[in-house]
Design a protein around this motif. Structure first.
Motif, PDB file in Angstrom:
ATOM      1  N   LYS A 118       0.847  -1.184   0.000  1.00  0.00           N
ATOM      2  CA  LYS A 118       0.000   0.000   0.000  1.00  0.00           C
ATOM      3  C   LYS A 118       0.888   1.242   0.000  1.00  0.00           C
ATOM      4  O   LYS A 118       2.014   1.217   0.503  1.00  0.00           O
ATOM      5  N   THR A 127      -1.171   5.848   2.654  1.00  0.00           N
ATOM      6  CA  THR A 127      -2.324   5.088   3.118  1.00  0.00           C
ATOM      7  C   THR A 127      -2.130   4.666   4.559  1.00  0.00           C
ATOM      8  O   THR A 127      -3.023   4.797   5.388  1.00  0.00           O
ATOM      9  N   GLY A 134      -4.182  11.231   2.078  1.00  0.00           N
ATOM     10  CA  GLY A 134      -4.525  10.996   0.692  1.00  0.00           C
ATOM     11  C   GLY A 134      -3.306  10.699  -0.154  1.00  0.00           C
ATOM     12  O   GLY A 134      -2.167  10.987   0.219  1.00  0.00           O
ATOM     13  N   CYS A 161      -1.840   8.799  -7.602  1.00  0.00           N
ATOM     14  CA  CYS A 161      -3.172   8.997  -8.203  1.00  0.00           C
ATOM     15  C   CYS A 161      -3.133   8.743  -9.705  1.00  0.00           C
ATOM     16  O   CYS A 161      -4.025   8.088 -10.251  1.00  0.00           O
ATOM     17  N   GLN A 184     -10.879   2.952  -3.919  1.00  0.00           N
ATOM     18  CA  GLN A 184     -10.211   3.842  -2.975  1.00  0.00           C
ATOM     19  C   GLN A 184      -8.870   3.249  -2.579  1.00  0.00           C
ATOM     20  O   GLN A 184      -8.567   2.100  -2.852  1.00  0.00           O
ATOM     21  N   LYS A 185      -8.061   4.080  -1.940  1.00  0.00           N
ATOM     22  CA  LYS A 185      -6.636   3.802  -1.743  1.00  0.00           C
ATOM     23  C   LYS A 185      -6.360   2.513  -0.973  1.00  0.00           C
ATOM     24  O   LYS A 185      -5.298   1.902  -1.148  1.00  0.00           O
ATOM     25  N   ASN A 186      -7.285   2.067  -0.134  1.00  0.00           N
ATOM     26  CA  ASN A 186      -7.060   0.852   0.635  1.00  0.00           C
ATOM     27  C   ASN A 186      -7.303  -0.407  -0.180  1.00  0.00           C
ATOM     28  O   ASN A 186      -7.053  -1.510   0.303  1.00  0.00           O
ATOM     29  N   PHE A 192     -13.177   7.880  -6.155  1.00  0.00           N
ATOM     30  CA  PHE A 192     -11.744   7.891  -5.863  1.00  0.00           C
ATOM     31  C   PHE A 192     -11.261   9.274  -5.444  1.00  0.00           C
ATOM     32  O   PHE A 192     -10.555   9.428  -4.433  1.00  0.00           O
ATOM     33  N   THR A 202     -12.343  10.201  -1.880  1.00  0.00           N
ATOM     34  CA  THR A 202     -11.984   9.328  -0.761  1.00  0.00           C
ATOM     35  C   THR A 202     -10.483   9.135  -0.631  1.00  0.00           C
ATOM     36  O   THR A 202     -10.006   8.763   0.433  1.00  0.00           O
ATOM     37  N   SER A 203      -9.719   9.393  -1.704  1.00  0.00           N
ATOM     38  CA  SER A 203      -8.346   8.888  -1.733  1.00  0.00           C
ATOM     39  C   SER A 203      -7.275   9.873  -2.169  1.00  0.00           C
ATOM     40  O   SER A 203      -6.104   9.653  -1.881  1.00  0.00           O
ATOM     41  N   MET A 210     -11.861   7.175   5.648  1.00  0.00           N
ATOM     42  CA  MET A 210     -10.592   6.873   4.985  1.00  0.00           C
ATOM     43  C   MET A 210      -9.405   7.555   5.664  1.00  0.00           C
ATOM     44  O   MET A 210      -8.285   7.050   5.647  1.00  0.00           O
TER      45      MET A 210
END
Length: 404
Positions: free
Chosen positions: A139, A143, A148, A154, A255-257, A290, A293-294, A358
């Motif tokens: 990850k 994260t 973010g 991204c 999303q990032k997770n 995305f 949230t990220s 998040m």
């Protein structure tokens, strides 16, 4: 090593079965070397249970795989519908293998996987997957620190998403006919909205109460008290009425997770997982989700146009490489921007209901592991300095665009 109790494994999954899977892939391990670890201890586990099973070969090397299963425990914010896991099984059995095969045929040596490899199904439909950490995926560092993603991560994520969307285009509608659950969004589907409405309303009302202590927010307080009941319906309506020109298979919880990265010869590679929210729809839904949230605040402030351009460029290139010229011609950048405007209520909803989660997953897990004091959890969400910076920037922007 001592074998752990099989009660740690999902129902129907036996250690002997896992040993067989390891050996099928060339790893000669003994049953007694296996041990189980909950991957979601840093937060998450709202839609399924994810476990890592480690073992040692007779030569002393450590190997591992991932087991995905429906939740055994529900409540505390976790979603209980078995249909969520059915979506993921459908993606791994049909959509994702077809998409990767299509990409491999046109990308050649530049091809990169979209997902962890599927190693089979066992124990009532549990998925056995490649452990991406063995291949060097991690990850993003931001994260782990509940921040973010930066612009580079991204861009990498959206290029990968564009490849997934493009490669799923030919089969998306057909796959949704085979698995009807794929026809509707988990978060923004009309049939699920009543199940989520009370929690969404309570979250926004508490947000309005907590943020009222900050001078910049006081002018918006009454507006949010009125909006509490309508933010989710607005997003649901936007998704159901969006006149999308391109139907793709959406990740649905992009999303990032749910992504991991690795650097290989200076190339940032990305792989996605957790497809329980998958469904067909406009690409703009995954993008709004995305971004709100990220992406880091700096990215939202300065690089949103760059991200849309990078996504669209990769989408167009991949569609045309796959021989889908008609679909590419029907989806110029201007159309993507129109659909982003149509689906802006999705971004608004995510900002006030999902983004605070998040940015504070450690607090979420702590509360879910204990008494789950929702009021205390919401106050942690909304007073988190990281979240306050997002809210102070985005709220006036949403009002200016007529989204509040």
């Amino acid at each position: 090593m001592v074998q752990e109790n099989e009660s740690q494994l999902p129902n129907g999954v036996k250690y002997e079965v896992l040993v067989t899977v390891f050996r099928r892939y060339g790893f000669d391990i003994a049953v007694g070397s296996l041990r189980v670890e909950d991957i979601c201890r840093g937060g998450g586990g709202f839609m399924s249970e994810t476990l890592r099973v480690r073992g040692c070969t007779r030569g002393g090397d450590e190997v591992s795989l991932v087991v995905k299963a429906p939740l055994r425990k529900t409540g505390g914010g976790r979603l209980s519908s078995a249909g969520l896991f059915r979506r993921e099984r459908a993606l791994y059995s049909r959509t994702l293998p077809a998409a990767e095969a299509a990409l491999k045929s046109v990308e050649g040596g530049a091809w990169r996987p979209l997902k962890p490899a599927s190693l089979g199904v066992c124990g009532g439909g549990c998925l056995l997957l490649q452990d991406l950490t063995i291949a060097g995926f991690r990850k993003a560092a931001s994260t782990d620190s509940a921040r973010g993603l930066d612009a580079a991560h991204c861009v990498g994520a959206l290029r990968g998403l564009a490849r997934l969307h493009a490669a799923s285009t030919p089969t998306a509608r057909r796959d949704a006919q085979v698995e009807p659950l794929l026809r509707q969004s988990v978060a923004f589907g009309a049939s699920r909205a009543p199940l989520l409405q009370s929690q969404a309303t309570a979250t926004v009302l508490e947000m309005a109460h907590v943020l009222s202590r900050y001078p910049w927010f006081r002018r918006y307080r009454d507006k949010f008290l009125q909006l509490a009941d309508t933010l989710l319906p607005r997003a649901v309506d936007a998704v159901s009425t969006c006149n999308g020109r391109l139907t793709v298979m959406l990740h649905g919880d992009f999303q990032k997770n749910n992504m991991m990265f690795r650097y290989c010869k200076s190339e940032l590679q990305v792989v996605f997982y957790d497809f329980q929210g998958a469904h067909i729809g406009s690409p703009a839904e995954d993008l709004q989700y995305f971004l709100h949230t990220s992406a880091s605040l700096e990215v939202l402030q300065h690089h949103t146009d760059l991200l849309l351009s990078e996504y669209h460029s990769t989408l167009q290139h991949t569609l045309r490489a796959l021989g889908l010229q008609q679909q590419a011609d029907a989806y110029p950048l201007e159309q993507l921007r129109r659909e982003m405007q149509q689906l802006a209520p999705v971004g608004v909803f995510c900002t006030y209901n999902l983004l605070p989660v998040m940015l504070n997953l450690a607090a979420v897990y702590l509360e879910l592991s204990n008494s789950c004091n929702i009021g205390r959890l919401l106050r942690k969400w909304f007073t988190n300095p990281e979240y306050l910076a997002f809210a102070e920037y985005l709220t006036p922007l949403f009002e200016k665009r007529g989204l509040l």
